[in-house]
Structures are given as structure tokens and as C-alpha cells.
Design an enzyme around this catalytic site. Structure first.
Site: not given
Ligand code: IPE
Ligand code: MG
Length: 232
Positions: A2-3, A7, A15, A47, A49-50, A53, A170, A176
Site C-alpha cells: 500500500d502507498g 508516493w 498515481r 483486491s 474492491e479495487n 477505482r 502492510r 487494517r
């Protein structure tokens, strides 16, 4: 992992550039894990859920995923890495799916390390699909869903032939699990790093492993029991 987005934002870059750098970080961590003699490395690449995006970001992630697979699989194969994927592949395009199958097929017999890529993966999805198969298997065998059935839900999880993870890392400061290996991580040691994924390198991995080495894993037992077992 993540990140990537943060970054890039910190550098006034898109992104997607963060994701590109994220792939490099993944390559480095894979090589390090091989050197550390780690048996199984699971990377949460995308994921379930991604998909929420923006479409451009999702498309870039897919393109990067495909390009990285094409570029890297035979190098990993040469190092004895077995590549497998967990997650619902049905949502991926044909090109990507066949590249995934190709990598799996060619690396199947490798034993130096197993690299599991979680793509369109969700812990709840995994438990649900396993429950469906489990119920089906019990029905077929004419058995009721009980502990006496001799069949267990575990056998149907996408990770059924893999050990449960010892350590979860993580990056990116968030604390989380975000629907990762929910069932499998019941006793996993959790490690959270403030570093953004593209910055996570050999030193960071070493720090995580050193932290892990200091922990006592009890799996429900007492400290005294563990010490007695260690001494005996
Ligand atoms: C990478 O980091 C995670 C992937 C889905 C590839 P993010 O894209 O979530 O980065 P942040 O959290 O926005 O910084
Ligand atoms: Mg994020």
C-alpha cells in the site's frame, strides 16, 4: 503493498507512476525473500474492491500486471520460483488470464519458493466460494454439514495447499487487513510499516523479519508451555 498513490502524489507524479515504482519494489522483495529462504510469499496485487477505482487507474494496473508477468515469469522460473494466483479470475480479460495460466503451468514443478499473487482477491470471497464448494461436496457425498462429515471447509479455500502465513506486512501506515487472507491469518503475526510501498526495500524487509523473529507464537497456549516445549 500500500502507498503507491501517496508516493506519486508527494512527487507531483500521476498515481500510475507510483504503481510502476511499486512493481519494482515487488521485484526486489521477491528476490530478497528468495535469498532469505522464505517458502511462500503472497503479494496482494489487486483486491476485489479495487475495481471501484477510476477506470484509467484500473486499466493501468491491469496493463502493468500483464507487462510484469510477461517480463518476469521466465526469470522467476529460472530461479526456481513457482507462481500461482488466487482470486476470482473471471473478471480479467482473456490475454491476462492466459498469461496467468501460462506462468502457472510452466513453473508448477519449481520448489525454491512459491510466489502467490492475489489478484481480484478478497478474503470474504474466498470463504464464500469455499463454503459453496464445501456444501456441494457434502451434498454429493450424501453427508450432512457437520464435523463428522470428514470434509472440511479449509480444503476448498484458494490456499488449500499452502501453509497459513507466519507474517503479514502492510506498508503505507494503514492498520487494517483490508479483506486479505481473513481465514488464513487467524494466527499470523501482523507487522505495519509507515513506509510507502515503492520505498519498501531490502532493509525494510530485514527489519520486518527481525521484528518477527522476536515474537513468541503461542497458538492459544501459555508462555510456560511454549518454553517447556522449546527446552524439551
Ligand atoms: C497500491 O497502493 C495498492 C494497489 C491497489 C496496487 P495505493 O494505490 O492504494 O496507494 P495509496 O494508498 O493511494 O497511497
Ligand atoms: Mg491504498
Amino acid at each position: 503493498m500500500d502507498g503507491n498513490g501517496r508516493w506519486a502524489r508527494a512527487r507531483h507524479l500521476p498515481r500510475t507512476e507510483g504503481h510502476r515504482r511499486g512493481v519494482n519494489a515487488a521485484r526486489e522483495v521477491i528476490a530478497d525473500c528468495l535469498e532469505h529462504g522464505i517458502g511462500v510469499l503472497t503479494l496482494f496485487a489487486f483486491s476485489s474492491e479495487n475495481w471501484r477505482r477510476p477506470a484509467v487507474e484500473v486499466n493501468t494496473l491491469m496493463d502493468l500486471f500483464l507487462a510484469a508477468l510477461r517480463r518476469e515469469w521466465d526469470k522467476l522460473h529460472a530461479k526456481g520460483v513457482r507462481i500461482t494466483f488466487i482470486g476470482d479470475r473471471s473478471a480479467f480479460n482473456e490475454k491476462l488470464r492466459s498469461e496467468m495460466e501460462n506462468a502457472e503451468r510452466h513453473t508448477e514443478a519449481n520448489r525454491m519458493m512459491t510466489l502467490v499473487i492475489a489478484a481480484n482477491y478478497g478474503g470474504r470471497w474466498d470463504i464464500e466460494q469455499a463454503a459453496r464448494q464445501y456444501a456441494g461436496a457434502c451434498l454429493k457425498a450424501g453427508k450432512v454439514l457437520s464435523s463428522e462429515s470428514g470434509i472440511s471447509l479449509q480444503e476448498f479455500l484458494s490456499t488449500h495447499e499452502l501453509p497459513d502465513p507466519d507474517l503479514f506486512i502492510r506498508t503505507g501506515g494503514e492498520k487494517r487487513l483490508s479483506n486479505f487472507l481473513l481465514w488464513q491469518m487467524a494466527y499470523t503475526e501482523l507487522y505495519f510499516s509507515e513506509e510507502l510501498w515503492p520505498d519498501f526495500g531490502s532493509k525494510s524487509l530485514r527489519a520486518a523479519l527481525e521484528d518477527y523473529a522476536k515474537r513468541q507464537r503461542r497458538f492459544g497456549r501459555t508462555d510456560e508451555q511454549i518454553q517447556a516445549a522449546d527446552n524439551g
